[in-house]
Design a protein around this motif. Structure first.
Motif, PDB file in Angstrom:
ATOM      1  N   ARG A   1      48.590 -62.423  39.308  1.00  0.00           N
ATOM      2  CA  ARG A   1      48.613 -61.016  39.781  1.00  0.00           C
ATOM      3  C   ARG A   1      47.416 -60.511  39.244  1.00  0.00           C
ATOM      4  N   PRO A   2      46.789 -59.775  39.482  1.00  0.00           N
ATOM      5  CA  PRO A   2      45.597 -59.566  39.493  1.00  0.00           C
ATOM      6  C   PRO A   2      45.382 -59.430  37.766  1.00  0.00           C
ATOM      7  N   SER A   3      43.791 -60.035  37.296  1.00  0.00           N
ATOM      8  CA  SER A   3      43.975 -59.740  35.871  1.00  0.00           C
ATOM      9  C   SER A   3      42.464 -59.523  35.014  1.00  0.00           C
ATOM     10  N   VAL A   4      41.315 -58.753  36.048  1.00  0.00           N
ATOM     11  CA  VAL A   4      40.265 -58.996  35.978  1.00  0.00           C
ATOM     12  C   VAL A   4      40.287 -57.120  35.582  1.00  0.00           C
ATOM     13  N   PRO A   5      40.328 -56.580  34.633  1.00  0.00           N
ATOM     14  CA  PRO A   5      39.950 -55.236  34.935  1.00  0.00           C
ATOM     15  C   PRO A   5      38.656 -54.348  35.908  1.00  0.00           C
ATOM     16  N   ALA A   6      38.972 -53.376  35.682  1.00  0.00           N
ATOM     17  CA  ALA A   6      37.986 -52.660  37.073  1.00  0.00           C
ATOM     18  C   ALA A   6      37.909 -51.440  36.036  1.00  0.00           C
ATOM     19  N   PRO A   7      37.031 -51.593  34.912  1.00  0.00           N
ATOM     20  CA  PRO A   7      37.211 -49.999  33.703  1.00  0.00           C
ATOM     21  C   PRO A   7      36.523 -49.381  34.504  1.00  0.00           C
ATOM     22  N   ALA A   8      35.533 -48.846  35.451  1.00  0.00           N
ATOM     23  CA  ALA A   8      35.303 -47.791  36.023  1.00  0.00           C
ATOM     24  C   ALA A   8      35.113 -48.211  38.035  1.00  0.00           C
ATOM     25  N   PRO A   9      35.616 -48.663  38.277  1.00  0.00           N
ATOM     26  CA  PRO A   9      35.581 -48.685  39.685  1.00  0.00           C
ATOM     27  C   PRO A   9      34.542 -47.427  40.615  1.00  0.00           C
ATOM     28  N   ARG A  10      34.070 -47.695  41.633  1.00  0.00           N
ATOM     29  CA  ARG A  10      34.055 -46.779  42.934  1.00  0.00           C
ATOM     30  C   ARG A  10      33.554 -47.212  44.323  1.00  0.00           C
ATOM     31  N   LEU A  11      34.411 -47.312  44.994  1.00  0.00           N
ATOM     32  CA  LEU A  11      34.227 -47.353  46.277  1.00  0.00           C
ATOM     33  C   LEU A  11      32.946 -47.594  46.146  1.00  0.00           C
TER      34      LEU A  11
END
Length: 125
Positions: A4-14
């Motif tokens: 499972r993905p395990s690295v959170p991206a707290p403020a993702p942007r495209l």
């Protein structure tokens, strides 16, 4: 191997996406620019979506280098015969001692190289 993905991206942007690849996957520009798309590709994959990491055999300098795998690619599905992956989404059994992350510059470089190869007519996987 199931992961499972395990690295959170707290403020993702495209940053960018390939409109040609999106179209081949049946995704509109509206979908690709949506928050749902952003969250999914930032690693917030619904539990119902199976995720996996793949191993491969490697050859180094003409010698078998043993079984390896991508330590930072997590597959999240197949669409129209294409495997969709998250890069830098966390560790896999093949991460060795690394954290499974990907810095933006490497990801942008891979994206630009893939787009260039495609538009130059060079087949890739």
């Amino acid at each position: 191997v199931s992961v499972r993905p395990s690295v959170p991206a707290p403020a993702p942007r495209l940053v960018a996406y390939s409109s040609e690849v999106a179209s081949s996957l049946g995704l509109s520009a509206e979908t690709c620019e949506s928050d749902e798309f952003l969250q999914f590709f930032a690693g917030k994959v619904p539990e119902a979506v199976p995720c996996w990491a793949t191993s491969y055999g490697a050859s180094f300098a003409g010698r078998y280098g043993g079984q390896r795998g991508d330590g930072r690619a997590i597959s999240v599905g197949q669409v129209n015969g294409l495997e969709v992956q998250l890069k830098g989404a966390g560790t896999t059994p093949f991460s060795r001692r690394f954290d499974g992350r990907a810095v933006l510059r490497s990801s942008v470089r891979e994206f630009l190289a893939s787009e260039a190869m495609h538009h130059l007519g060079v087949p890739t996987t």
